[in-house]
Design a protein around this motif. Structure first.
Motif, mmCIF file in Angstrom:
data_model
loop_
_atom_site.group_PDB
_atom_site.id
_atom_site.type_symbol
_atom_site.label_atom_id
_atom_site.label_comp_id
_atom_site.label_asym_id
_atom_site.label_seq_id
_atom_site.Cartn_x
_atom_site.Cartn_y
_atom_site.Cartn_z
ATOM 1 N N ALA A 107 -23.303 2.094 104.050
ATOM 2 C CA ALA A 107 -22.086 1.605 103.403
ATOM 3 C C ALA A 107 -20.863 1.886 104.266
ATOM 4 C CB ALA A 107 -21.931 2.260 102.032
ATOM 5 N N VAL A 128 -17.873 -0.795 106.705
ATOM 6 C CA VAL A 128 -16.410 -0.766 106.645
ATOM 7 C C VAL A 128 -15.825 -0.557 108.038
ATOM 8 C CG1 VAL A 128 -14.401 0.413 105.661
ATOM 9 C CG2 VAL A 128 -16.514 0.195 104.331
ATOM 10 N N SER A 139 -28.667 -0.426 102.327
ATOM 11 C CA SER A 139 -27.226 -0.432 102.078
ATOM 12 C C SER A 139 -26.536 -1.611 102.747
ATOM 13 C CB SER A 139 -26.613 0.876 102.578
ATOM 14 O OG SER A 139 -25.235 0.907 102.315
ATOM 15 N N LEU A 142 -25.095 -3.857 100.024
ATOM 16 C CA LEU A 142 -23.724 -3.484 99.719
ATOM 17 C C LEU A 142 -22.692 -4.195 100.577
ATOM 18 C CD1 LEU A 142 -24.016 0.386 99.218
ATOM 19 C CD2 LEU A 142 -24.014 -1.399 97.483
ATOM 20 N N ILE A 158 -18.824 -4.399 99.493
ATOM 21 C CA ILE A 158 -17.779 -3.717 100.264
ATOM 22 C C ILE A 158 -16.774 -4.725 100.801
ATOM 23 C CG2 ILE A 158 -17.310 -2.321 102.312
ATOM 24 C CD1 ILE A 158 -18.663 -0.645 100.287
ATOM 25 N N THR A 159 -17.290 -5.848 101.309
ATOM 26 C CA THR A 159 -16.405 -6.895 101.831
ATOM 27 C C THR A 159 -15.494 -7.422 100.726
ATOM 28 O OG1 THR A 159 -18.059 -7.545 103.472
ATOM 29 C CG2 THR A 159 -16.318 -9.131 102.983
ATOM 30 N N LEU A 182 -14.537 -5.855 97.968
ATOM 31 C CA LEU A 182 -13.556 -4.829 97.613
ATOM 32 C C LEU A 182 -12.449 -4.722 98.654
ATOM 33 C CD1 LEU A 182 -15.933 -2.017 96.283
ATOM 34 C CD2 LEU A 182 -14.401 -3.474 94.944
ATOM 35 N N LEU A 183 -12.825 -4.816 99.943
ATOM 36 C CA LEU A 183 -11.819 -4.744 101.007
ATOM 37 C C LEU A 183 -10.872 -5.937 100.964
ATOM 38 C CD1 LEU A 183 -13.937 -3.409 104.009
ATOM 39 C CD2 LEU A 183 -12.041 -2.241 102.883
ATOM 40 N N ILE A 199 -9.805 0.824 97.810
ATOM 41 C CA ILE A 199 -11.025 1.218 98.534
ATOM 42 C C ILE A 199 -10.673 2.067 99.754
ATOM 43 C CG2 ILE A 199 -11.223 -0.834 100.016
ATOM 44 C CD1 ILE A 199 -14.128 0.937 98.260
ATOM 45 N N PHE A 252 -11.776 6.081 100.715
ATOM 46 C CA PHE A 252 -12.294 6.504 102.019
ATOM 47 C C PHE A 252 -11.357 7.513 102.685
ATOM 48 C CE2 PHE A 252 -14.978 2.633 101.873
ATOM 49 C CZ PHE A 252 -16.195 3.248 102.116
#
Length: 304
Positions: A23, A27, A87, A91, A95-96, A98-99, A106, A110
């Motif tokens: 994950a 990012v 992952s 994910l 993740i993409t 959310l970013l 997000i 981090f």
């Protein structure tokens, strides 16, 4: 914990740690190496990668699969790599999303993760002195410079693709430095992503060979440094993580964009700005990120 003493539950937990590493690698700006440090498997990971050497490969070539598997700590690597693969493929879209839609929140989470992990990594330094302070400062400066560097125009020749693979994979196992972000700086992130989408076997093959050469060589260097110069090496790694905080700062403004293969305009170069929105929520997520690392650290100490 020794490899042969691990239970099925232990390997399940290892796979979950791999999920966390995967994950993070999705990012841009967060390193899987940071997560490995947080969950207490960093040195075992380096030693396992380092063990893929001539001696163990000779076992494999002679058909001694069991000796090869034991020599490279195969069960550990299999569980970890499986988690990373799960992952990345499961994910990546989340993740993409959310970013792209909740970037401040997000990144705040981090940011809390990296601050806490830097604190606990630095606590592993037995004796502070001018050497450790200098190494920490050097690490911070290098990582900070990487986060503000402008992506370069670079050649597409295969020798450079090989070099990119070797450098990017080394960055991925360094806490605080993102391999995908290094590819952006080398001007090859989108080129490699396009090769993945089009299944350009030649480019992907050369890149993979570079990655294998890079990680097996660099893991030996890091492992040697941790064994011989532990405090200064950990200080350098902690410095990398401090410098990377510039990249994971939640509030940014876009100064340069690019158009992806679907014709969508996306940010390429960003600058940090003062907090201007979602301040309370972001601080809350920073605290949650910090608390998560604290919990994992306390759990790790209790188990050990």
């Amino acid at each position: 914990m020794e490899n042969n003493k691990r239970t099925a539950k232990d390997y399940g937990l290892l796979m979950l740690k791999g999920v966390g590493m995967g994950a993070a690698d999705v990012v841009p700006g967060v390193s899987g190496g940071t997560i490995a440090f947080i969950v207490g498997i960093y040195e075992e990971l380096l030693n396992s990668i380092k063990s893929v050497n001539q001696e163990n490969l000779t076992h494999l070539l002679k058909g001694h699969v069991g000796a090869f598997w034991k020599g490279i700590n195969g069960n550990f690597l299999l569980a970890l790599v499986s988690g990373i693969a799960i992952s990345v493929f499961s994910l990546a879209k989340l993740i993409t999303y959310l970013l792209e839609n909740h970037a401040i929140l997000i990144w705040a989470f981090f940011f809390g993760l990296v601050v806490a992990s830097t604190w606990f990594v630095a606590q592993d330094i037995k004796r502070w002195g001018w050497k450790t302070i200098l190494c920490a400062a050097i690490g911070a400066v290098i990582a900070y410079y990487i986060t503000i560097a402008t992506p370069a125009e670079t050649p597409n020749q295969l020798w450079f693709i090989f070099l990119c693979g070797a450098i990017a994979i080394c960055a991925m196992i360094l806490p605080g430095i993102s391999g995908s972000f290094i590819l952006v700086l080398l001007g090859k992130y989108f080129y490699i992503m396009e090769a993945v989408k089009s299944l350009n076997i030649v480019v992907l093959g050369v890149f993979a060979v570079g990655a294998i050469v890079g990680i097996t060589s660099f893991s030996r260097v890091l492992s040697y440094a941790l064994n011989r110069f532990r405090d200064t090496t950990i200080a350098l790694l902690a410095g990398f993580m401090i410098g990377s905080l510039n990249k994971v700062w939640p509030w940014k403004k876009v100064v340069e964009t690019y158009v992806d293969s679907h014709g969508i305009v996306k940010p390429l170069v960003e600058e940090n700005i003062f907090p201007n929105q979602f301040i309370g929520e972001a601080i809350g997520l920073m605290v949650i990120g910090f608390a998560l690392v604290y919990f994992l650290e306390m759990l790790s100490r209790k188990i050990s």
